[in-house]
Design a protein around this motif. Structure first.
Motif, PDB file in Angstrom:
ATOM      1  N   PHE A  37       0.863  -1.201   0.000  1.00 51.67           N
ATOM      2  CA  PHE A  37       0.000   0.000   0.000  1.00 51.67           C
ATOM      3  C   PHE A  37       0.894   1.244   0.000  1.00 51.67           C
ATOM      4  O   PHE A  37       1.551   1.531   0.998  1.00 51.67           O
ATOM      5  CB  PHE A  37      -0.933  -0.032   1.211  1.00 51.67           C
ATOM      6  CG  PHE A  37      -1.855  -1.216   1.193  1.00 51.67           C
ATOM      7  CD1 PHE A  37      -3.086  -1.128   0.558  1.00 51.67           C
ATOM      8  CD2 PHE A  37      -1.478  -2.431   1.747  1.00 51.67           C
ATOM      9  CE1 PHE A  37      -3.929  -2.231   0.499  1.00 51.67           C
ATOM     10  CE2 PHE A  37      -2.315  -3.538   1.691  1.00 51.67           C
ATOM     11  CZ  PHE A  37      -3.541  -3.438   1.063  1.00 51.67           C
ATOM     12  N   VAL A 315      -7.831  -1.975   0.427  1.00 47.53           N
ATOM     13  CA  VAL A 315      -8.033  -1.301  -0.847  1.00 47.53           C
ATOM     14  C   VAL A 315      -9.057  -0.182  -0.686  1.00 47.53           C
ATOM     15  O   VAL A 315     -10.175  -0.416  -0.232  1.00 47.53           O
ATOM     16  CB  VAL A 315      -8.483  -2.318  -1.909  1.00 47.53           C
ATOM     17  CG1 VAL A 315      -8.832  -1.606  -3.202  1.00 47.53           C
ATOM     18  CG2 VAL A 315      -7.385  -3.349  -2.134  1.00 47.53           C
ATOM     19  N   LYS A 346      -4.511   6.589  -6.919  1.00 46.76           N
ATOM     20  CA  LYS A 346      -4.509   5.197  -7.384  1.00 46.76           C
ATOM     21  C   LYS A 346      -3.987   5.077  -8.802  1.00 46.76           C
ATOM     22  O   LYS A 346      -3.215   4.172  -9.134  1.00 46.76           O
ATOM     23  CB  LYS A 346      -5.936   4.633  -7.363  1.00 46.76           C
ATOM     24  CG  LYS A 346      -6.448   4.233  -6.006  1.00 46.76           C
ATOM     25  CD  LYS A 346      -7.938   3.987  -6.104  1.00 46.76           C
ATOM     26  CE  LYS A 346      -8.541   3.704  -4.759  1.00 46.76           C
ATOM     27  NZ  LYS A 346      -8.539   2.281  -4.405  1.00 46.76           N
ATOM     28  N   THR A 350      -0.583   2.988  -9.018  1.00 49.88           N
ATOM     29  CA  THR A 350      -0.800   1.580  -9.357  1.00 49.88           C
ATOM     30  C   THR A 350      -1.122   1.335 -10.840  1.00 49.88           C
ATOM     31  O   THR A 350      -0.493   0.509 -11.476  1.00 49.88           O
ATOM     32  CB  THR A 350      -1.937   0.967  -8.507  1.00 49.88           C
ATOM     33  OG1 THR A 350      -3.180   1.563  -8.858  1.00 49.88           O
ATOM     34  CG2 THR A 350      -1.690   1.175  -7.036  1.00 49.88           C
ATOM     35  N   ARG A 450      -5.542  -4.342 -12.132  1.00 50.71           N
ATOM     36  CA  ARG A 450      -5.461  -3.662 -10.849  1.00 50.71           C
ATOM     37  C   ARG A 450      -6.522  -4.235  -9.897  1.00 50.71           C
ATOM     38  O   ARG A 450      -6.250  -4.547  -8.741  1.00 50.71           O
ATOM     39  CB  ARG A 450      -5.690  -2.157 -11.041  1.00 50.71           C
ATOM     40  CG  ARG A 450      -5.370  -1.315  -9.844  1.00 50.71           C
ATOM     41  CD  ARG A 450      -5.725   0.141 -10.094  1.00 50.71           C
ATOM     42  NE  ARG A 450      -7.161   0.340 -10.122  1.00 50.71           N
ATOM     43  CZ  ARG A 450      -7.882   0.672  -9.056  1.00 50.71           C
ATOM     44  NH1 ARG A 450      -7.302   0.863  -7.908  1.00 50.71           N
ATOM     45  NH2 ARG A 450      -9.178   0.823  -9.156  1.00 50.71           N
ATOM     46  N   THR A 451      -7.738  -4.406 -10.396  1.00 48.14           N
ATOM     47  CA  THR A 451      -8.833  -4.909  -9.570  1.00 48.14           C
ATOM     48  C   THR A 451      -8.629  -6.379  -9.176  1.00 48.14           C
ATOM     49  O   THR A 451      -8.892  -6.763  -8.042  1.00 48.14           O
ATOM     50  CB  THR A 451     -10.167  -4.761 -10.327  1.00 48.14           C
ATOM     51  OG1 THR A 451     -10.302  -3.402 -10.735  1.00 48.14           O
ATOM     52  CG2 THR A 451     -11.343  -5.139  -9.470  1.00 48.14           C
ATOM     53  N   ASP A 542      -2.280  -0.766  -3.817  1.00 55.80           N
ATOM     54  CA  ASP A 542      -3.207   0.340  -3.611  1.00 55.80           C
ATOM     55  C   ASP A 542      -2.512   1.425  -2.797  1.00 55.80           C
ATOM     56  O   ASP A 542      -1.311   1.343  -2.536  1.00 55.80           O
ATOM     57  CB  ASP A 542      -4.485  -0.153  -2.914  1.00 55.80           C
ATOM     58  CG  ASP A 542      -5.654   0.807  -3.130  1.00 55.80           C
ATOM     59  OD1 ASP A 542      -5.972   1.091  -4.299  1.00 55.80           O
ATOM     60  OD2 ASP A 542      -6.225   1.292  -2.138  1.00 55.80           O
TER      61      ASP A 542
END
Ligand code: ZN
Length: 558
Positions: A37, A315, A346, A350, A450-451, A542
């Motif tokens: 993170f 997240v 984000k 990322t 990413r998800t 994230d």
């Protein structure tokens, strides 16, 4: 396991910071898990706000801090005691545990299928702390089935827990009783904020929400929240039901204390005038389209000053659509809030690095923030379109109740994929510049990876796995010989429409069995997707907010 740990702990006090390289493997493992993170300082320019509003904001931050403790208690009854214990451990290992605990708001690593990372804790309870300890889902289901209509509505409602009564049977306990102490304190801060603000609609919301905490009736304050028209945009209370892994009935506490980005909000209102036009063209049998959506649904773009509870763990939420009360959604639609400063962070930390790994070189140039931002907006818009009730003309019961635990995954995937469908429609209509077509599909493909990194316990990630596999099978996404992905622009539009139709129809028919089969088939990570995820190595998963502006506010108005 315990004994080994005791040995490690004995070694720790001797370690000096300069000897970091010799930290025990477990400490380094936890630090690496936290490092996924990327830290992000949340600074918001409040110079345009008068003192009255900054004072109100400071009280709201104080109220919001309390949602953290409430939320952690909702997750697991043992959370409070464990936090105290972790706070008392000053060893490097103890500090690493506490740090990662705070990221997750609990002792389970959400990114790693909820693997526990503190010795001695149980697996993450699927029912969270909403249902009686020791009860089974089947027992609760059969108890619910035996209730009369009114009692059943209460027991399956957002704002009750299920506990055991003195006779050993089940009983529904209102949140106003279950969380009485914390809610009284939150109400006090909300009333302070209401007294400070000069904005009438904000005052109305804050006073009615403070009252809802005591009466357990959130309807009036949800309506007041819908009607907010102020520089400060607070969201505070019990909202999302994703933590109730049994039924998606029970709402978890969260806060987003934010200020409105007026310029962007005005831009987005333009899309608000297209909602009914889009509903009338949804790829689903016309009898399932809603003839008349609720009044113009407000769209808000905000910059977050402070977030907490279900609104701040692992997240980070980039956008949301509330309230969840289906009566209000039917009467007035729902409000979409986009967290612009979180989205920008984000994207930069990322998504851009992911696109360099996941996409073919020729596709990488088509990834940009505008496309990312616009799809998130349309995802939120599409939560408010499509069936809320099952059956022709919405004559059946609520969709959420009909497809139960599938709902979160199906609804997130629906919002995503019909979001692409809707943006294409608006491009074809000329409302949006069609020159952005390839950027839209390509940025979306990059964002899928990413998800998917969020793990298959997250309903957004589950929904995304479903979409990626559907689009691969339809030839809309292509895997290149070097393992990178590309979009096939000749096939993607038709594939997007096909999946939109599938998901909308499952919702419209309340087709639990059909939905279950679809999810079983497609909510998986295939080897070609796994291979890309495996190559993302050091890319942050994230962001992790640190609330610089909120802390300054609290210091200014103690
Ligand atoms: Zn969503």
């Amino acid at each position: 396991m315990r004994r080994l740990l005791a040995c490690l702990l004995l070694l720790l006090p001797a370690l000096a910071p300069a000897e970091e390289m010799r930290l025990p493997p477990e400490t380094m493992r936890l630090q690496a898990m936290s490092a996924r993170f990327a830290p992000f300082e949340v600074r918001v320019d409040l110079s345009a706000l008068p003192e009255s509003e900054r004072r109100a904001l400071a009280s709201l931050v104080k109220a919001a801090r309390l949602t953290d403790a409430l939320y952690m208690r909702q997750l697991w009854a043992g959370n409070g005691a464990l936090l105290l214990k972790l706070q008392g451990d000053a060893t490097p290992l103890g500090r690493a545990r506490l740090d990662y605990y705070l990221v997750n708001r609990g002792p389970w690593s959400r990114l790693d299928d909820n693997a526990p990372f503190v010795p001695g804790v149980p697996p993450k309870p699927e029912a969270a702390n909403f249902y009686p300890v020791g009860a089974t889902k089947a027992e609760v289901e059969s108890w619910l089935a035996g209730l009369d209509e009114k009692a059943r509505a209460e027991a399956t409602g957002f704002f009750t827990t299920i506990r055991r009564g003195t006779d050993g049977g089940f009983v529904a306990v209102p949140y106003s009783l279950e969380y009485q102490g914390e809610l009284a304190e939150m109400a006090r801060h909300l009333r302070d904020a209401a007294a400070a603000t000069a904005e009438p609609s904000l005052k109305t919301f804050l006073e009615s929400r403070a009252e809802a905490f005591a009466t357990n009736d959130y309807y009036a304050s949800d309506v007041a929240w819908m009607k907010l028209d102020s520089a400060i945009e607070p969201t505070i209370g019990p909202y999302e039901v994703y933590e109730d892994g049994w039924f998606n009935y029970k709402a978890a506490f969260e806060s987003f204390i934010a200020v409105r980005d007026a310029e962007e909000t005005a831009k987005l209102d333009r899309f608000g005038s297209e909602l009914q036009w889009l509903e009338d063209r949804l790829p689903v049998d016309p009898s399932f389209r809603r003839k008349k959506l609720g009044g113009l649904a407000p769209l808000r773009v905000v910059n977050v000053v402070f977030s907490a509870g279900d609104g701040n763990h692992d997240v980070q939420t980039a956008a949301f659509n509330l309230p969840n009360d289906e009566r209000i959604v039917a009467e007035m639609g729902s409000k979409r809030i986009l967290l612009k400063n979180y989205q920008q962070a984000k994207f930069e930390k990322t998504l851009l690095p992911i696109s360099k790994v996941a996409l073919a070189a020729a596709d990488q140039a088509y990834v940009d923030f505008d496309a990312f931002f616009t799809h998130i907006l349309m995802h939120e818009v599409m939560h408010g379109l499509g069936p809320t009730n099952t059956g022709p003309d919405g004559s059946g019961g609520g969709v959420r109740a009909a497809i139960k635990e599938l709902y979160s995954t199906v609804e997130e995937a629906k919002a995503d994929i019909t979001g692409l469908w809707a943006l294409q429609k608006l491009m074809d209509k000329g409302v949006i510049d069609p020159a952005g077509e390839r950027r839209m599909y390509t940025t979306y493909l990059a964002s899928a990876f990413r998800t998917l990194r969020f793990g298959m316990d997250d309903s957004h990630a589950r929904g995304m796995a479903l979409q990626v596999n559907w689009l691969l099978d339809a030839g809309a996404y292509r895997v290149n010989p070097d393992g990178t992905f590309s979009v096939d622009m000749r096939r993607v539009k038709k594939a997007v429409e096909g999946l939109s139709r599938e998901l909308l129809t499952i919702e419209a028919k309340g087709d639990y069995e059909g939905g279950k089969r679809l999810l079983e088939r497609l909510v998986v990570l295939r080897p070609e997707v796994q291979a890309v995820l495996g190559r993302l190595g050091d890319v942050a998963v994230d962001i992790r907010p640190r609330f610089v502006t909120a802390e300054a506010l609290e210091a200014e108005f103690p």
